[in-house]
Motif scaffolding. Structure first.
Motif, PDB file in Angstrom:
ATOM      1  N   ALA A 175       0.908  -1.154  -0.085  1.00 18.03           N
ATOM      2  CA  ALA A 175       0.080  -0.064  -0.055  1.00 18.03           C
ATOM      3  C   ALA A 175       0.960   1.345  -0.169  1.00 18.03           C
ATOM      4  CB  ALA A 175      -0.964  -0.006   1.253  1.00 18.03           C
ATOM      5  N   LEU A 176       2.143   1.101   0.095  1.00 14.36           N
ATOM      6  CA  LEU A 176       3.073   2.188   0.199  1.00 14.36           C
ATOM      7  C   LEU A 176       3.821   2.505  -1.140  1.00 14.36           C
ATOM      8  CD1 LEU A 176       4.320   2.002   3.933  1.00 14.36           C
ATOM      9  CD2 LEU A 176       2.602   3.160   3.126  1.00 14.36           C
ATOM     10  N   PHE A 177       3.440   1.909  -2.102  1.00 16.48           N
ATOM     11  CA  PHE A 177       4.595   2.251  -3.124  1.00 16.48           C
ATOM     12  C   PHE A 177       4.384   3.357  -4.038  1.00 16.48           C
ATOM     13  CE2 PHE A 177       2.003   1.400  -6.871  1.00 16.48           C
ATOM     14  CZ  PHE A 177       1.242   0.627  -6.444  1.00 16.48           C
ATOM     15  N   ILE A 178       3.220   4.199  -3.686  1.00 15.73           N
ATOM     16  CA  ILE A 178       3.135   5.491  -4.510  1.00 15.73           C
ATOM     17  C   ILE A 178       3.875   6.361  -3.647  1.00 15.73           C
ATOM     18  CG2 ILE A 178       1.465   7.334  -4.884  1.00 15.73           C
ATOM     19  CD1 ILE A 178       0.362   5.212  -6.529  1.00 15.73           C
ATOM     20  N   LEU A 201      19.471   0.840  -9.208  1.00 21.50           N
ATOM     21  CA  LEU A 201      19.404  -0.283  -8.436  1.00 21.50           C
ATOM     22  C   LEU A 201      19.268  -0.015  -6.758  1.00 21.50           C
ATOM     23  CD1 LEU A 201      21.954  -2.754 -10.008  1.00 21.50           C
ATOM     24  CD2 LEU A 201      19.589  -2.901 -10.063  1.00 21.50           C
ATOM     25  N   PRO A 202      20.217   1.229  -6.534  1.00 22.33           N
ATOM     26  CA  PRO A 202      20.191   1.476  -4.941  1.00 22.33           C
ATOM     27  C   PRO A 202      18.572   1.941  -4.450  1.00 22.33           C
ATOM     28  CG  PRO A 202      21.781   2.950  -6.119  1.00 22.33           C
ATOM     29  CD  PRO A 202      21.147   2.150  -7.104  1.00 22.33           C
ATOM     30  N   SER A 203      17.659   2.442  -5.410  1.00 20.32           N
ATOM     31  CA  SER A 203      16.331   2.384  -4.923  1.00 20.32           C
ATOM     32  C   SER A 203      15.815   1.099  -4.210  1.00 20.32           C
ATOM     33  CB  SER A 203      15.329   3.114  -6.141  1.00 20.32           C
ATOM     34  OG  SER A 203      15.182   2.009  -7.043  1.00 20.32           O
ATOM     35  N   ALA A 217      13.810 -10.433  -0.176  1.00 20.06           N
ATOM     36  CA  ALA A 217      14.187  -9.817  -1.155  1.00 20.06           C
ATOM     37  C   ALA A 217      14.695 -10.132  -2.526  1.00 20.06           C
ATOM     38  CB  ALA A 217      15.651  -9.010  -0.739  1.00 20.06           C
ATOM     39  N   TRP A 218      14.839 -11.527  -2.649  1.00 16.26           N
ATOM     40  CA  TRP A 218      15.198 -12.263  -3.884  1.00 16.26           C
ATOM     41  C   TRP A 218      13.601 -12.479  -4.608  1.00 16.26           C
ATOM     42  CZ3 TRP A 218      19.213 -13.510  -6.532  1.00 16.26           C
ATOM     43  CH2 TRP A 218      19.290 -14.573  -7.427  1.00 16.26           C
ATOM     44  N   ASN A 219      12.545 -12.668  -3.813  1.00 11.38           N
ATOM     45  CA  ASN A 219      11.304 -12.863  -4.181  1.00 11.38           C
ATOM     46  C   ASN A 219      10.602 -11.541  -4.585  1.00 11.38           C
ATOM     47  OD1 ASN A 219       9.804 -15.178  -4.404  1.00 11.38           O
ATOM     48  ND2 ASN A 219       9.900 -15.481  -2.205  1.00 11.38           N
ATOM     49  N   GLU A 220      10.889 -10.316  -4.264  1.00 11.31           N
ATOM     50  CA  GLU A 220      10.132  -9.227  -4.209  1.00 11.31           C
ATOM     51  C   GLU A 220       9.825  -8.784  -5.925  1.00 11.31           C
ATOM     52  OE1 GLU A 220       7.946  -5.881  -4.087  1.00 11.31           O
ATOM     53  OE2 GLU A 220       9.847  -5.892  -5.275  1.00 11.31           O
ATOM     54  N   PHE A 221       8.705  -8.374  -6.054  1.00  9.06           N
ATOM     55  CA  PHE A 221       8.164  -8.264  -7.477  1.00  9.06           C
ATOM     56  C   PHE A 221       7.666  -6.841  -7.698  1.00  9.06           C
ATOM     57  CE2 PHE A 221       4.821  -8.238 -10.707  1.00  9.06           C
ATOM     58  CZ  PHE A 221       5.532  -8.486 -11.868  1.00  9.06           C
ATOM     59  N   LEU A 222       6.935  -6.501  -6.670  1.00  6.79           N
ATOM     60  CA  LEU A 222       5.899  -4.976  -7.049  1.00  6.79           C
ATOM     61  C   LEU A 222       6.891  -3.852  -7.068  1.00  6.79           C
ATOM     62  CD1 LEU A 222       3.463  -3.498  -7.312  1.00  6.79           C
ATOM     63  CD2 LEU A 222       3.251  -3.639  -4.592  1.00  6.79           C
ATOM     64  N   TYR A 223       7.693  -3.670  -6.287  1.00 10.49           N
ATOM     65  CA  TYR A 223       8.675  -2.532  -6.138  1.00 10.49           C
ATOM     66  C   TYR A 223       9.658  -2.615  -7.406  1.00 10.49           C
ATOM     67  CZ  TYR A 223       6.799  -0.662  -1.949  1.00 10.49           C
ATOM     68  OH  TYR A 223       6.051   0.107  -0.857  1.00 10.49           O
ATOM     69  N   ALA A 224      10.189  -3.896  -7.632  1.00  8.45           N
ATOM     70  CA  ALA A 224      11.189  -3.962  -8.914  1.00  8.45           C
ATOM     71  C   ALA A 224      10.401  -3.648  -9.983  1.00  8.45           C
ATOM     72  CB  ALA A 224      11.591  -5.529  -8.980  1.00  8.45           C
ATOM     73  N   PHE A 225       9.206  -3.979 -10.170  1.00  7.80           N
ATOM     74  CA  PHE A 225       8.306  -3.871 -11.313  1.00  7.80           C
ATOM     75  C   PHE A 225       7.915  -2.329 -11.632  1.00  7.80           C
ATOM     76  CE2 PHE A 225       3.756  -4.201 -12.926  1.00  7.80           C
ATOM     77  CZ  PHE A 225       4.330  -4.564 -14.300  1.00  7.80           C
ATOM     78  N   LYS A 251      17.512  -2.929 -16.373  1.00  5.48           N
ATOM     79  CA  LYS A 251      17.654  -2.903 -14.955  1.00  5.48           C
ATOM     80  C   LYS A 251      16.647  -4.120 -13.850  1.00  5.48           C
ATOM     81  CE  LYS A 251      20.256   0.925 -14.697  1.00  5.48           C
ATOM     82  NZ  LYS A 251      19.690   2.220 -14.997  1.00  5.48           N
ATOM     83  N   TYR A 252      16.001  -4.627 -15.031  1.00  8.23           N
ATOM     84  CA  TYR A 252      14.995  -5.482 -14.301  1.00  8.23           C
ATOM     85  C   TYR A 252      15.941  -6.544 -13.377  1.00  8.23           C
ATOM     86  CZ  TYR A 252      11.531  -4.818 -17.456  1.00  8.23           C
ATOM     87  OH  TYR A 252      10.519  -4.207 -18.328  1.00  8.23           O
ATOM     88  N   THR A 253      15.315  -6.976 -12.415  1.00 11.47           N
ATOM     89  CA  THR A 253      15.629  -8.235 -11.586  1.00 11.47           C
ATOM     90  C   THR A 253      15.035  -9.599 -12.251  1.00 11.47           C
ATOM     91  OG1 THR A 253      13.904  -7.687  -9.904  1.00 11.47           O
ATOM     92  CG2 THR A 253      16.071  -6.861  -9.590  1.00 11.47           C
ATOM     93  N   LEU A 254      15.579 -10.450 -11.426  1.00 15.57           N
ATOM     94  CA  LEU A 254      14.941 -11.789 -11.849  1.00 15.57           C
ATOM     95  C   LEU A 254      13.434 -11.872 -11.890  1.00 15.57           C
ATOM     96  CD1 LEU A 254      17.904 -14.431 -10.906  1.00 15.57           C
ATOM     97  CD2 LEU A 254      17.327 -13.624 -13.208  1.00 15.57           C
ATOM     98  N   PRO A 255      12.844 -11.640 -10.847  1.00 14.14           N
ATOM     99  CA  PRO A 255      11.322 -12.096 -10.810  1.00 14.14           C
ATOM    100  C   PRO A 255      10.600 -11.107 -12.073  1.00 14.14           C
ATOM    101  CG  PRO A 255      12.028 -10.905  -8.853  1.00 14.14           C
ATOM    102  CD  PRO A 255      13.289 -11.188  -9.661  1.00 14.14           C
ATOM    103  N   VAL A 256      11.068  -9.707 -12.341  1.00  8.89           N
ATOM    104  CA  VAL A 256      10.386  -8.961 -13.317  1.00  8.89           C
ATOM    105  C   VAL A 256      10.663  -9.564 -14.774  1.00  8.89           C
ATOM    106  CG1 VAL A 256      10.436  -6.800 -14.165  1.00  8.89           C
ATOM    107  CG2 VAL A 256      10.510  -7.095 -11.790  1.00  8.89           C
TER     108      VAL A 256
END
Lengths: 275, 326
Positions: free
Chosen positions: A119-122, A137-139, A205-213, A221-226
């Motif tokens: 709920a906090l990504f905005i 990546l630092p973000s 962190a390895w699993n995280e999708f929403l923020y990476a997306f 700059k994609y991570t593996l889940p994206v």
């Protein structure tokens, strides 16, 4: 237990349940091992006829893969390292010292643990935009650092509590300073706790999708889940390729999980409410 | 570090092995002892406040503003009061999505809890070899990264070549040839629920099983001698040990399933025709896809409020005990 037929019945049910839980993993691995033509055939193919490692070779050789793997490793390991350091610094006084504001901090950690990040990504997105970190990546590293920190503090606090303070005091009587006692006595004993906690953070962190997306607009700059999620559209219906990608992406998490599976349960429910 | 320092009372601190260490600890004791906990906590507090606390406050603030890309670029701050909330409440779609999200959460939580409880109880009665096999498969399911398992489920449920349709046809259900599991919202959400239940059951099962293991064996033996039926044994012996863990894991499941985004998005992006859109997907669509940050933040705030209401009873318990412990 006592009678034969009952034992066999329960054992059979147990094996059936195991089969249900194993099936998706089995299906991922066997599909990854099949040649693409076999995957997209109408034939009934529960057991693979031929096995090849070509899909893995193709996936690894794809121009992006090394980049995505590196991106994922940088943000994940970076976040875990940061949250271990900050978490340990916070966990020790929390477990060992009495000071004003301690309760307030415990409450902060607790609430942070329950914060619905989805709920906090905005505001996060706008914050990263203001900091000029969007699409870098630092973000992600910062977000994962903040995400994994609360439970890192909480579980490490538990592990520090588990080490008798008398051991430290004995070391101090023997001439160690407070820091010396911590470094020579407590820190080595904390080893397993640090490992378990960092694995927990790694998986999150390895699993995280929403923020990476949301944060990463450039495909470089994609991570593996994206990257894996974009497989389907990017390569049409290359299911064998997607399965090979999924296997490669799962291996680190799987290995770490098997290593500390028992600790994860006790850590995850540490401090469960009684009543 | 060879400075001579104020002498330390001998009884308080025996001679340190090196002057340097002694000097440092003495200095710390004189100047830093009281500040030390705060210094140690500072990095954590800083990160938590900056990246969780501040955004949490911000989301409420933004929900009261009209903020889109234009306003963002121009740096305008336009307060609109509750206009964003009024807009959302006036949209019948929002209520459908909210009800859908609640039903979806209830399905997932109910499914996870009942499967996990049954498997945990079953595990206690299994021959040890079967139990180990079952535990390994549970760990495998648990360990698979979310997007990996989502991809696998999409492949299993694939319309044309998916193994499920092939199996159903093989079993004689010819009508499933080419059946689309993602043709309607309900069916899509059902697949997503299965995926979530499959992946969430292991953690809950292990937690409940660990709880069962804490029950002394004699209690079961005593119940056996007294001739208790299995249901009575469960009520009198197992349940008291499981209850706090069931409360905890139900709470966690509500928390996790209510805000699921990755699986829902990755499966069909809330489709077909928005029929599998849940609140987190709506939040993404309003916020990032439409760049209507104000409206999206209002959705986010409502989501958190709803979550607090759903879990209020447990949060109360949790805060009370944790504060007591602290």
């Amino acid at each position: 237990m006592r009678t034969g037929p009952r034992r066999i019945l329960l054992g059979t049910i147990g094996l059936l349940v195991a089969a249900v839980f194993a099936f998706p993993t089995y299906w991922m691995i066997t599909s990854a091992l099949k040649p693409p033509i076999e995957v997209l055939s109408a034939r009934y193919d529960l057991i693979p006829l031929s096995v090849s490692l070509d899909n893995f070779a193709t996936a690894i050789a794809k121009p992006g893969f090394a980049t995505y793997l590196t991106n994922s490793l940088i943000v994940t390991l970076g976040a875990v390292a940061c949250s271990l350091v900050a978490g340990l610094l916070a966990a020790v006084p929390l477990a060992r010292l009495r000071f004003r504001g301690r309760k307030g901090f415990v409450l902060l950690v607790l609430v942070a643990q329950l914060a619905p990040l989805e709920a906090l990504f905005i505001p996060m997105y706008l914050l990263m935009k203001d900091l000029g970190l969007l699409n870098t990546l630092p973000s992600l590293l910062l977000v994962y650092f903040a995400t994994t920190l609360p439970f890192t503090i909480w579980t490490l606090r538990g592990f520090v509590n588990g080490i008798p303070v008398e051991l430290e005091e004995a070391a101090m009587v023997d001439g160690c300073g407070r820091w010396g006692a911590f470094r020579r006595v407590t820190l080595p004993l904390l080893g397993p706790g640090l490992v378990a906690t960092s694995v927990f953070g790694f998986i999150t962190a390895w699993n995280e999708f929403l923020y990476a997306f949301v944060f990463m607009r450039d495909s470089s700059k994609y991570t593996l889940p994206v990257w894996l999620e974009s497989f389907q559209t990017a390569f049409g219906t290359d299911w064998s390729g997607a399965m090979a990608g999924a296997v490669l992406y799962s291996v680190p998490a799987l290995v770490f999980f098997l290593l500390v599976q028992r600790k994860l349960v006790s850590g995850g429910t540490a401090g469960a409410v009684k009543g | 570090m060879t400075t001579v320092l104020p002498t330390v009372p001998a009884g308080d601190h025996p001679p340190a092995p090196s002057g340097g260490r002694k000097a440092r600890s003495a200095v710390r004791r004189l100047t830093g002892e009281r500040a030390m906990p705060y210094l140690l906590l500072a990095p954590a507090v800083l990160v938590l406040v900056a990246f969780l606390g501040w955004p949490a406050v911000q989301v409420i603030g933004i929900s009261l503003r009209r903020l889109d890309l234009g306003a963002l670029v121009r740096g305008e701050v336009v307060w609109v009061g509750l206009a964003n909330y009024r807009e959302i409440f006036a949209d019948p779609e929002f209520w459908t999505i909210t009800l859908r999200t609640l039903a979806f959460t209830a399905t997932c939580v109910g499914g996870v809890m009942s499967c996990a409880l049954l498997i945990a109880l079953l595990m206690r009665h299994l021959p040890s070899a079967v139990r180990v096999i079952l535990q390994v498969t549970l760990v495998l399911a648990w360990a698979m990264p979310i997007i990996a398992s989502t991809t696998v489920f999409q492949w299993i449920f694939d319309q044309q070549y998916g193994i499920l349709n092939k199996t159903l046809v093989k079993l004689g259900f010819e009508s499933f040839a080419g059946h689309s599991w993602f043709g309607s919202g309900v069916s899509t959400l059902a697949v997503i629920s299965l995926l979530i239940i499959w992946q969430a059951v292991p953690f809950v099962t292990f937690t409940l099983y660990a709880g069962l293991l804490t029950v002394p064996k004699d209690l079961y033996e005593a119940a056996g001698i007294d001739g208790a039926r299995p249901s009575q044994v469960f009520r009198a012996v197992s349940w008291p040990a499981l209850r706090p863990l069931i409360t905890l894991t139900t709470f966690l499941s509500v928390l996790w399933n209510f805000k699921v985004f990755a699986q829902v998005w990755a499966i069909r992006e809330g489709g077909p025709d928005g029929e599998s859109t849940t609140l987190p997907v709506l939040l993404y669509l309003k916020g990032i896809a439409d760049s209507r940050f104000g409206v999206a933040s209002a959705v986010a705030t409502l989501m958190v409020l709803l979550l607090v209401v759903l879990t209020a009873r447990y949060l109360q318990l949790l805060l009370r005990t944790r504060e007591g412990q602290a």
